[in-house]
Scaffold this active site. Structure first.
Site, PDB file in Angstrom:
ATOM      1  N   LYS A  53       0.776  -1.140   0.153  1.00 37.40           N
ATOM      2  CA  LYS A  53       0.024  -0.015   0.074  1.00 37.40           C
ATOM      3  C   LYS A  53       0.839   1.239   0.156  1.00 37.40           C
ATOM      4  CE  LYS A  53      -4.087  -2.461   1.782  1.00 37.40           C
ATOM      5  NZ  LYS A  53      -4.439  -3.124   2.884  1.00 37.40           N
ATOM      6  N   GLN A  97      -5.431  -2.109   9.268  1.00 41.18           N
ATOM      7  CA  GLN A  97      -5.320  -3.349   8.348  1.00 41.18           C
ATOM      8  C   GLN A  97      -5.681  -4.749   9.285  1.00 41.18           C
ATOM      9  OE1 GLN A  97      -3.647  -3.749   5.424  1.00 41.18           O
ATOM     10  NE2 GLN A  97      -4.319  -5.801   5.424  1.00 41.18           N
ATOM     11  N   ASP A 120     -11.705   2.128   2.988  1.00 42.34           N
ATOM     12  CA  ASP A 120     -12.051   0.516   2.770  1.00 42.34           C
ATOM     13  C   ASP A 120     -13.328   0.534   2.531  1.00 42.34           C
ATOM     14  OD1 ASP A 120     -10.101  -1.230   2.619  1.00 42.34           O
ATOM     15  OD2 ASP A 120      -9.772  -1.512   4.613  1.00 42.34           O
TER      16      ASP A 120
END
Ligand code: NDP
Length: 285
Positions: A53, A97, A120
């Site tokens: 990322k 995460q 997300d």
């Protein structure tokens, strides 16, 4: 023989487009899109995702921050960090995460992320927006699947789509995106009766169950488009999908490989969401 849908190439193409858009956005607004990634603990797979990322941010021209917290981090400490980042002007997207270590409450953490920074698209507010088809943030993996289809010239409209898997991050939002594009959608799961027969109805089959090489030729209609979301580690350490590529490929018209199919698209869609978040912040100024 099926045509291969090359996620690596399509992803590189979209990232190049994003880099151009980002340059123009920065020139116009003076704002550099910023992404903060939080990782707790030392899960090696998560560490690889976080590194990828960061790399994607650098490649496209974003500002990024990575918070690598020890396993013993408390709920309060994590919540405090999320709240601080919610208020940081240079951070437009926040990503935690997953999975988090067992003692931490994932749900509470995800709820604490400002929905405007929820790149997300896991916050119930954004999930609701996706449900009604009026959304800014793309659910990353399912949106990656839609982009692969679009770039391959495959329209789901009017097609029978079977999605196998009903998780909140893949199966359910995937079904919604297919529905928004006028597919006739069936969602299957572990209690589905006669799964091979249901799958054989599919013009487009999306496999997302997390079981290595599960879908063999008997699940596939001749000429179907087969999208393999699965990412499983074999005993020898090799990455493999949910689809038994060797037996399915001769029957399919299009197929995604693993690795190099859906995988690279997920981070690319996250990057797209980060630019969207920066645009939304700029529009508010
Ligand atoms: P989950 O474990 O959350 O969900 C799995 C789903 O598959 C469940 O709905 C489950 O049914 C269903 N399922 C399991 N076994 C069967 C079976 N034998 N027959 C029918 N349905 C079954 O997984 P995720 O959705 O998070 O992930 C799915 C896969 O996609 C994994 O391999 C994961 O690694 C991969 N993935 C890949 C990403 C990428 O970037 N390419 C991103 C995210 C995930 P039930 O609900 O009844 O239990």
């Amino acid at each position: 023989m099926a045509k291969l849908i090359n996620g690596k190439e399509i992803s590189a193409q979209i990232r190049a487009e994003l880099a151009e858009e980002t340059k123009a956005f920065i020139a116009e607004t003076g704002i550099t899109p910023g992404l903060a990634v939080i990782i707790v603990g030392d899960n090696p797979a998560s560490q690889v995702y976080v590194r990828n990322k960061r790399r994607a941010c650098e490649e496209i021209g974003y500002y990024s921050e990575a918070y690598e917290l020890p396993t013993e981090t408390t709920q309060e400490e994590l919540m405090a960090l999320v709240r601080r980042l919610n208020g940081e002007e240079k951070i437009h997207g926040i990503l935690v995460q997953l999975p988090l270590p067992k003692h931490l409450d994932e749900h509470e953490v995800l709820l604490a992320i400002d929905p405007k920074k929820d790149v997300d698209a896991f916050h119930p507010t954004n999930v609701g927006h996706i449900m009604i088809g009026d959304y800014a943030y793309l659910p990353c993996t399912p949106a990656g699947v839609m982009a692969l289809l679009e770039k391959s010239g495959i329209s789901p409209a009017g097609k029978e789509v079977v999605v196998v898997g009903r998780s909140n991050i893949v199966g359910k939002p995937q079904a919604m995106l297919m529905l928004h594009q006028n597919a006739t959608v069936t969602v299957c799961h572990s209690r589905t009766v006669d799964l091979p027969a249901v799958c054989r109805r599919a013009d487009i089959l999306v496999a997302a169950i997390g079981k290595a090489d599960f879908f063999t030729a008997e699940y596939i209609k001749e000429g179907a488009v087969v999208i393999d979301v699965g990412m499983n580690r074999r005993a020898d350490g090799k990455l493999t999908g949910d689809v038994d590529f060797a037996s399915v490929e001769p029957k399919a018209s299009y197929i995604t490989p693993v690795p190099g199919g859906v995988g690279p698209m997920t981070i690319t869609m996250l990057m797209k969401n980060t630019l969207t978040a920066a645009r939304l912040a700029a529009a508010k100024k």
